[in-house]
Design an enzyme around this catalytic site. Structure first.
Site, PDB file in Angstrom:
ATOM      1  N   ILE A 274       0.829  -1.204   0.000  1.00  0.00           N
ATOM      2  CA  ILE A 274       0.000   0.000   0.000  1.00  0.00           C
ATOM      3  C   ILE A 274       0.864   1.255   0.000  1.00  0.00           C
ATOM      4  O   ILE A 274       0.426   2.333  -0.381  1.00  0.00           O
ATOM      5  CB  ILE A 274      -0.956  -0.023   1.203  1.00  0.00           C
ATOM      6  CG1 ILE A 274      -2.135   0.914   0.944  1.00  0.00           C
ATOM      7  CG2 ILE A 274      -0.257   0.318   2.485  1.00  0.00           C
ATOM      8  CD1 ILE A 274      -3.360   0.562   1.689  1.00  0.00           C
ATOM      9  N   ASP A 275       2.126   1.127   0.413  1.00  0.00           N
ATOM     10  CA  ASP A 275       3.012   2.279   0.530  1.00  0.00           C
ATOM     11  C   ASP A 275       3.628   2.710  -0.798  1.00  0.00           C
ATOM     12  O   ASP A 275       4.296   3.740  -0.865  1.00  0.00           O
ATOM     13  CB  ASP A 275       4.143   1.984   1.527  1.00  0.00           C
ATOM     14  CG  ASP A 275       3.637   1.859   2.951  1.00  0.00           C
ATOM     15  OD1 ASP A 275       2.566   2.416   3.238  1.00  0.00           O
ATOM     16  OD2 ASP A 275       4.312   1.208   3.765  1.00  0.00           O
ATOM     17  N   ARG A 435      -6.783   0.507   3.734  1.00  0.00           N
ATOM     18  CA  ARG A 435      -6.244  -0.697   3.102  1.00  0.00           C
ATOM     19  C   ARG A 435      -7.263  -1.837   3.071  1.00  0.00           C
ATOM     20  O   ARG A 435      -7.021  -2.862   2.438  1.00  0.00           O
ATOM     21  CB  ARG A 435      -4.970  -1.151   3.805  1.00  0.00           C
ATOM     22  CG  ARG A 435      -5.159  -1.827   5.139  1.00  0.00           C
ATOM     23  CD  ARG A 435      -3.828  -2.283   5.691  1.00  0.00           C
ATOM     24  NE  ARG A 435      -3.982  -3.276   6.759  1.00  0.00           N
ATOM     25  CZ  ARG A 435      -2.978  -3.875   7.378  1.00  0.00           C
ATOM     26  NH1 ARG A 435      -1.740  -3.586   7.042  1.00  0.00           N
ATOM     27  NH2 ARG A 435      -3.199  -4.764   8.323  1.00  0.00           N
TER      28      ARG A 435
END
EC number: 2.7.1.11
Length: 522
Positions: A274-275, A435
């Site tokens: 997700i980063d 997320r």
């Protein structure tokens, strides 16, 4: 067309261009040899050196498969089953008889097609590093009825996981006629401690509408021998591994063990985080969805801040080592007055510090919105709380202090002591909300392309690779390239300058602080 035996040259015909004077695709397949490969390309790193994988203490192949050509051309190629299993038969690709593809002018990707890692170059510059282009090949190394594939998801959640699972299953079935696909329940440990789930196009039909992963996930529980034993015992010959940097490191080790045993098993990775901190590829799936959801949290913080006198809306977003979500959500919102990320150190108190800036903006505007990534200011938090930063989770990630709660309290304490200004601070932490959502439309399309590219690669006999877009074109990338480092926001780059222009925030750097090397190159 029946099965035929081919040499390495036909299986992994070299990526090059007219400058390399390689034979055409048709000629390569008719020839079946590798004469032009030997003549036009050199392979300087073809040895069998090994190195330790630090996070797992296991050995992985250290020297990539490198092919070089004229004008500084370098192909960082991915392994192929024919590299360690000789005389493998090949089969016609079923796509050529697929009605859905009848309108496509060119069914198959040419073996010579590669994707450049850098597309902005000077006219006299060398051609540089390339990767093998993803897509279907004219010959495949698996008969559809013989394929037993498995899919596993590992690590944290990310929007789009279910879409990738769905599209691998549907891609294998609809494009290649593969009927047997297993889902591994609960991450890597599911290979040897849990039951598998049978996956069919019908059973995965609507899972893309849900967040999370229908297969379950976990951190840790990694045992290479047990995992490969399970793969071998179950007769699995295609393994699709969806996960972040730790997961892809594990996938690299699994591939090496499979290679050592001489098993005809293709290992394909689909990078997930997700980063958005995976190197080489343009963007990781789920990132757009996460930024969209993060922007909603910022909007809520702005509404709260503007509704009260001296209102402060503070939003903490994900970003353990990289501040991409915080940066992009801030730019998308345009309501943020200050964005704090791990790559940009800041000071809290004193001249030029954050608290001074907050006071200034409240006097000017009467309200303020602050976005902070979870990894920002960790040194300040640890020093303040006298806490250790060395603790790790089961995946080897550093356990972070809650910087959002800490900085909220420090802001409240500061203005409480001054007694000159009353503030109304609202703290919003949507960390797990962003997320856990289903992927949005653009991520759904992106996940489809990722999954199908992985399927095409595995069917074509490529293994030990991860897949992703490089300058807009999907490519097969060696595991070592996506595992070598983490992408970080470059605070001397134009994108960070755009953010600073949007927020009008100062740098917050004290006179004795310096910018680290990775922050000085764009």
């Amino acid at each position: 067309m029946g099965s035929m035996s081919t040499g390495v040259g036909a299986a992994i015909a070299p990526a090059a261009t007219a400058a390399l004077k390689l034979r055409s695709l048709a000629g390569a397949e008719a020839d079946g040899g590798d004469h032009s490969l030997k003549k036009n390309l050199s392979c300087p790193n073809s040895g069998n050196g090994f190195s330790k994988l630090p996070s797992m203490g296991l050995e992985i192949h250290s020297k990539p498969k490198m092919l070089t050509g004229d004008f500084g051309y370098t192909l960082e190629d991915v392994p192929h089953l024919s590299d360690f299993i000789p005389d493998l038969p090949t089969y016609p690709n079923p796509l050529q008889d697929n009605p859905a593809y009848s309108a496509v002018r060119q069914f198959f990707v040419d073996y010579d097609d590669t994707v450049a890692e850098k597309i902005v170059v000077h006219k006299d510059a060398v051609r540089g590093v390339h990767f093998r282009r993803a897509g279907p090949r004219q010959r495949v190394f698996f008969e559809s009825d013989d394929v037993q594939a498995c899919i596993v998801t590992c690590g944290g959640l990310c929007p789009g996981l279910n879409t990738v699972i769905r599209e691998i299953v549907c891609g294998l079935n609809h494009m290649y006629g593969v009927k047997r696909v297993l889902g591994i329940d609960g991450g890597y440990r599911g290979f040897y401690s849990k039951n598998t789930v049978s996956l069919t196009p019908k059973s995965v039909n609507d899972i893309h509408k849900r967040g999370g992963t229908v297969l379950g996930t976990s951190r840790g529980g990694y045992d290479t021998k047990k995992i490969v034993d399970s793969i071998q015992d179950r007769g699995i010959n295609q393994v699709y591994i969806i996960g972040g940097d730790g997961t892809q490191k594990g996938a690299a080790v699994i591939f090496e063990e499979i290679r050592k045993r001489g098993l005809k098993v293709a290992v394909a990775g689909i990078p997930k985080t997700i980063d958005n901190d995976i190197p080489v590829i343009d963007k990781s799936f789920g990132f757009d969805s996460a930024v969209e959801e993060a922007e909603r949290a910022i909007t809520a913080a702005h509404v709260e801040a503007t509704s009260f006198e001296n209102g402060i809306g503070l939003v903490k977003l994900m970003g353990r080592y990289s501040g991409f979500i915080a940066m992009y959500a801030t730019l998308a919102s345009r309501d943020v007055d200050c964005c704090l990320i791990p790559e940009s150190p800041f000071i809290l108190e004193g001249p030029g510090g954050l608290l001074e800036y907050i006071q200034k903006r409240l006097k000017e505007n009467g309200h303020m919105v602050i976005v902070i990534a979870e990894g920002a200011g960790q040194e300040l938090v640890s020093e303040s709380l006298r806490a250790s930063t060395a603790q790790q989770d089961a995946s080897g990630n550093r356990l972070l202090q809650d910087v959002g709660l800490w900085i909220s309290q420090r802001i409240k304490d500061h203005f409480s002591k001054q007694r000159k200004m009353t503030i109304n601070l609202k703290y919003i932490d949507p960390t797990y909300m962003i997320r856990a959502i289903p992927s949005n439309a653009s991520d759904n399309v992106y996940c489809t392309l990722l999954a199908q590219s992985a399927v095409h690669g595995a069917m074509a006999g490529y293994t030990g690779f991860t897949v992703g877009p490089v300058n807009g074109r999907h490519a097969y990338i060696p595991f070592d390239r996506v595992n070598e480092k983490q992408n970080k926001v470059v605070i001397t780059d134009r994108m960070w300058a755009r953010l600073l222009s949007s927020t009008n925030q100062p740098s917050f750097l004290s006179s004795n602080q310096t910018v680290s090397p990775h922050q000085t190159t764009s």
